[in-house]
Motif scaffolding. Structure first.
Motif, PDB file in Angstrom:
ATOM      1  N   PHE A 145       0.777  -1.370  -0.213  1.00 51.97           N
ATOM      2  CA  PHE A 145       0.202  -0.162   0.054  1.00 51.97           C
ATOM      3  C   PHE A 145       0.709   1.296   0.321  1.00 51.97           C
ATOM      4  O   PHE A 145       1.014   2.469  -0.338  1.00 51.97           O
ATOM      5  CB  PHE A 145      -0.838   0.313   1.035  1.00 51.97           C
ATOM      6  CG  PHE A 145      -2.320   1.336   1.438  1.00 51.97           C
ATOM      7  CD1 PHE A 145      -3.058   1.128   0.497  1.00 51.97           C
ATOM      8  CD2 PHE A 145      -1.828   1.982   2.248  1.00 51.97           C
ATOM      9  CE1 PHE A 145      -3.632   1.913   0.153  1.00 51.97           C
ATOM     10  CE2 PHE A 145      -2.606   3.453   2.444  1.00 51.97           C
ATOM     11  CZ  PHE A 145      -3.566   3.429   1.247  1.00 51.97           C
ATOM     12  N   ALA A 146       2.045   1.499   0.836  1.00 53.02           N
ATOM     13  CA  ALA A 146       2.950   2.843   0.743  1.00 53.02           C
ATOM     14  C   ALA A 146       4.047   2.218  -0.256  1.00 53.02           C
ATOM     15  O   ALA A 146       3.300   3.618  -1.024  1.00 53.02           O
ATOM     16  CB  ALA A 146       3.571   2.302   2.276  1.00 53.02           C
ATOM     17  N   LYS A 147       3.674   1.729  -0.828  1.00 56.18           N
ATOM     18  CA  LYS A 147       4.835   1.707  -1.795  1.00 56.18           C
ATOM     19  C   LYS A 147       3.583   1.945  -3.407  1.00 56.18           C
ATOM     20  O   LYS A 147       4.732   2.540  -4.432  1.00 56.18           O
ATOM     21  CB  LYS A 147       5.308  -0.089  -2.461  1.00 56.18           C
ATOM     22  CG  LYS A 147       5.801  -0.435  -3.305  1.00 56.18           C
ATOM     23  CD  LYS A 147       6.612  -1.451  -4.658  1.00 56.18           C
ATOM     24  CE  LYS A 147       7.762  -1.618  -5.234  1.00 56.18           C
ATOM     25  NZ  LYS A 147       8.091  -2.649  -5.918  1.00 56.18           N
ATOM     26  N   LEU A 148       2.335   1.623  -3.208  1.00 52.31           N
ATOM     27  CA  LEU A 148       1.515   2.578  -4.569  1.00 52.31           C
ATOM     28  C   LEU A 148       1.489   3.707  -3.924  1.00 52.31           C
ATOM     29  O   LEU A 148       1.764   4.411  -4.860  1.00 52.31           O
ATOM     30  CB  LEU A 148      -0.017   1.736  -3.637  1.00 52.31           C
ATOM     31  CG  LEU A 148      -0.865   1.807  -5.522  1.00 52.31           C
ATOM     32  CD1 LEU A 148      -0.456   1.577  -6.597  1.00 52.31           C
ATOM     33  CD2 LEU A 148      -2.567   1.619  -4.476  1.00 52.31           C
ATOM     34  N   GLY A 149       0.792   4.473  -3.043  1.00 47.22           N
ATOM     35  CA  GLY A 149       1.379   5.308  -3.335  1.00 47.22           C
ATOM     36  C   GLY A 149       2.514   6.359  -3.437  1.00 47.22           C
ATOM     37  O   GLY A 149       2.137   7.300  -4.130  1.00 47.22           O
ATOM     38  N   GLU A 150       3.736   5.648  -3.236  1.00 38.85           N
ATOM     39  CA  GLU A 150       4.866   6.022  -3.467  1.00 38.85           C
ATOM     40  C   GLU A 150       5.152   6.447  -5.040  1.00 38.85           C
ATOM     41  O   GLU A 150       5.445   7.732  -6.032  1.00 38.85           O
ATOM     42  CB  GLU A 150       6.426   5.101  -3.420  1.00 38.85           C
ATOM     43  CG  GLU A 150       6.531   5.794  -1.819  1.00 38.85           C
ATOM     44  CD  GLU A 150       7.269   4.405  -1.208  1.00 38.85           C
ATOM     45  OE1 GLU A 150       7.852   3.867  -2.116  1.00 38.85           O
ATOM     46  OE2 GLU A 150       7.903   4.956   0.291  1.00 38.85           O
ATOM     47  N   LEU A 151       4.601   5.313  -6.378  1.00 39.66           N
ATOM     48  CA  LEU A 151       4.783   4.899  -7.435  1.00 39.66           C
ATOM     49  C   LEU A 151       3.870   5.770  -8.255  1.00 39.66           C
ATOM     50  O   LEU A 151       4.207   6.495  -9.007  1.00 39.66           O
ATOM     51  CB  LEU A 151       4.188   3.834  -8.118  1.00 39.66           C
ATOM     52  CG  LEU A 151       5.657   2.381  -7.068  1.00 39.66           C
ATOM     53  CD1 LEU A 151       4.794   1.652  -7.499  1.00 39.66           C
ATOM     54  CD2 LEU A 151       6.584   3.112  -8.036  1.00 39.66           C
ATOM     55  N   GLU A 152       2.315   6.017  -6.779  1.00 39.70           N
ATOM     56  CA  GLU A 152       1.807   7.149  -7.803  1.00 39.70           C
ATOM     57  C   GLU A 152       2.097   9.002  -7.544  1.00 39.70           C
ATOM     58  O   GLU A 152       1.762   9.735  -8.745  1.00 39.70           O
ATOM     59  CB  GLU A 152      -0.059   7.748  -7.078  1.00 39.70           C
ATOM     60  CG  GLU A 152      -0.740   8.350  -7.280  1.00 39.70           C
ATOM     61  CD  GLU A 152      -1.954   8.249  -6.306  1.00 39.70           C
ATOM     62  OE1 GLU A 152      -2.919   9.760  -6.585  1.00 39.70           O
ATOM     63  OE2 GLU A 152      -1.485   8.282  -4.829  1.00 39.70           O
ATOM     64  N   ALA A 153       2.869   9.153  -6.941  1.00 41.88           N
ATOM     65  CA  ALA A 153       3.725  10.738  -6.601  1.00 41.88           C
ATOM     66  C   ALA A 153       4.118  10.889  -7.483  1.00 41.88           C
ATOM     67  O   ALA A 153       4.738  12.018  -8.433  1.00 41.88           O
ATOM     68  CB  ALA A 153       4.126  10.517  -5.304  1.00 41.88           C
ATOM     69  N   ALA A 154       5.310   9.835  -7.608  1.00 41.27           N
ATOM     70  CA  ALA A 154       6.371   9.525  -8.824  1.00 41.27           C
ATOM     71  C   ALA A 154       5.551   9.851 -10.131  1.00 41.27           C
ATOM     72  O   ALA A 154       6.300  10.721 -11.394  1.00 41.27           O
ATOM     73  CB  ALA A 154       6.787   8.571  -8.761  1.00 41.27           C
ATOM     74  N   ALA A 155       4.177   9.056 -10.572  1.00 34.24           N
ATOM     75  CA  ALA A 155       4.303   8.869 -11.766  1.00 34.24           C
ATOM     76  C   ALA A 155       3.341  10.559 -12.261  1.00 34.24           C
ATOM     77  O   ALA A 155       3.096  10.902 -13.261  1.00 34.24           O
ATOM     78  CB  ALA A 155       3.393   7.535 -11.929  1.00 34.24           C
TER      79      ALA A 155
END
Length: 331
Positions: A145-155
């Motif tokens: 879940f945390a990784k998903l949030g990080e990748l969203e912010a990066a994209a």
């Protein structure tokens, strides 16, 4: 909770075994009938409680697993699916923005992107609240879940840049940005959403398997206890019947008939006690009949002896009276 139920069931089983051992150990001993009945009824009541307890425990475990599936696993899986679908739908919409030139056709795609962004935020927020509220959330779920949030912010910066270029009809720039910047970020983002979705599907399958296992275990345990109860009931019935028949020596009607014959004064019969215990009721009645018969015979013999002696005395008295009369007449 499940371990407590298992320990409680084991306690009931040991207690049942103890009761059964008591029946077997003392069934043939000098235990009063009322005590045997109390122990037997207590054992059967205990078995009934055990079967009911195991059934209730199994139903509660099954309900708990089904509640977890319905209230936790399924919603979390739906949220994860919604996140992945939102990402994919936005990517399709941004591709259409790049390809389309008519502003009237581009506008619906822009609205589509906005709707999917709102859906994504709502799903991400809802899933995060569930993870925070649910004590059973795994570390793997939290990490994904945390990784998903990080990748969203990066994209997001690359996504905004491609959308801005597409809305300005700068197709070459939008295409290059989509290939060079957005596509790698998109793949990592979608892969993270897919991993989270797969994790929720796996947890849902495990919960379903646990529910099925709990149902199968409860069914097997109840079936086993029913068989044990049947065996114990038959054993208790046999032991009680054997104990009572040993004490009586036969059917109660037979003992009643023998007692009735003796009470009526009929001692001229015999009872076969070769297959009975010496201390059984019918054997005791037979011993009493023999003793009474012997006493009657002895009394009758004594009466005959007394009658014979009385007759001899009467004859002696008659002889003495005759001789006295003869002597008196001679004088």
């Amino acid at each position: 909770m499940h371990m407590k139920c298992m320990k409680s069931n084991e306690h009931f089983q040991w207690l049942t075994m103890y009761y059964t051992y008591s029946i077997v150990k003392y069934g043939a001993c000098e235990m009063q009938l009322k005590h045997r009945l109390v122990v037997s009824l207590g054992l059967l009541s205990l078995l009934s409680l055990l079967i009911g307890g195991v059934g209730i425990s199994g139903v509660r475990t099954l309900n708990r697993n089904l509640d977890d599936i319905a209230d936790i696993n399924n919603p979390e899986m739906l949220f994860a699916s919604a996140l992945q679908n939102s990402i994919q739908d936005r990517m399709i919409a941004i591709r259409n923005v790049i390809l389309l030139t008519d502003p009237q056709m581009v506008a619906p795609e822009v609205e589509r992107i906005k709707r999917q962004e709102t859906l994504y935020r709502d799903s991400y927020s809802g899933l995060g609240k569930m993870f925070d509220a649910e004590a059973g959330t795994t570390d793997e779920e939290k990490r994904l879940f945390a990784k998903l949030g990080e990748l969203e912010a990066a994209a997001q910066p690359a996504f905004a840049a491609v959308l801005d270029a597409g809305l300005k009809n700068e197709r070459e720039l939008a295409t290059r940005l989509a290939i060079d910047r957005l596509r790698p970020a998109q793949r990592a983002w979608i892969d993270a959403a897919q991993a989270l979705k797969d994790k929720e599907i796996k947890l849902n399958e495990e919960a379903s398997a646990a529910a099925k296992s709990a149902a199968d275990k409860a069914y097997t345990t109840i079936l086993l206890l029913v068989v044990v109860a049947l065996v114990v009931s038959v054993t208790v019935s046999v032991l009680l019947t054997r104990g009572v028949m040993r004490q009586l020596g036969g059917d109660p009607a037979e003992a009643q008939a023998i007692a009735g014959e003796i009470a009526a004064g009929n001692l001229a019969f015999a009872v076969d006690t070769s297959q009975m215990a010496n201390d059984s009721l019918i054997a005791s009645l037979e011993q009493m009949r023999v003793s009474l018969n012997r006493m009657v015979a002895e009394i009758k013999g004594s009466a005959d002896t007394i009658a014979h002696a009385a007759a001899e005395i009467a004859d002696g008295n008659s002889d003495l009276s005759r001789r006295t009369e003869e002597q008196a007449s001679s004088l």
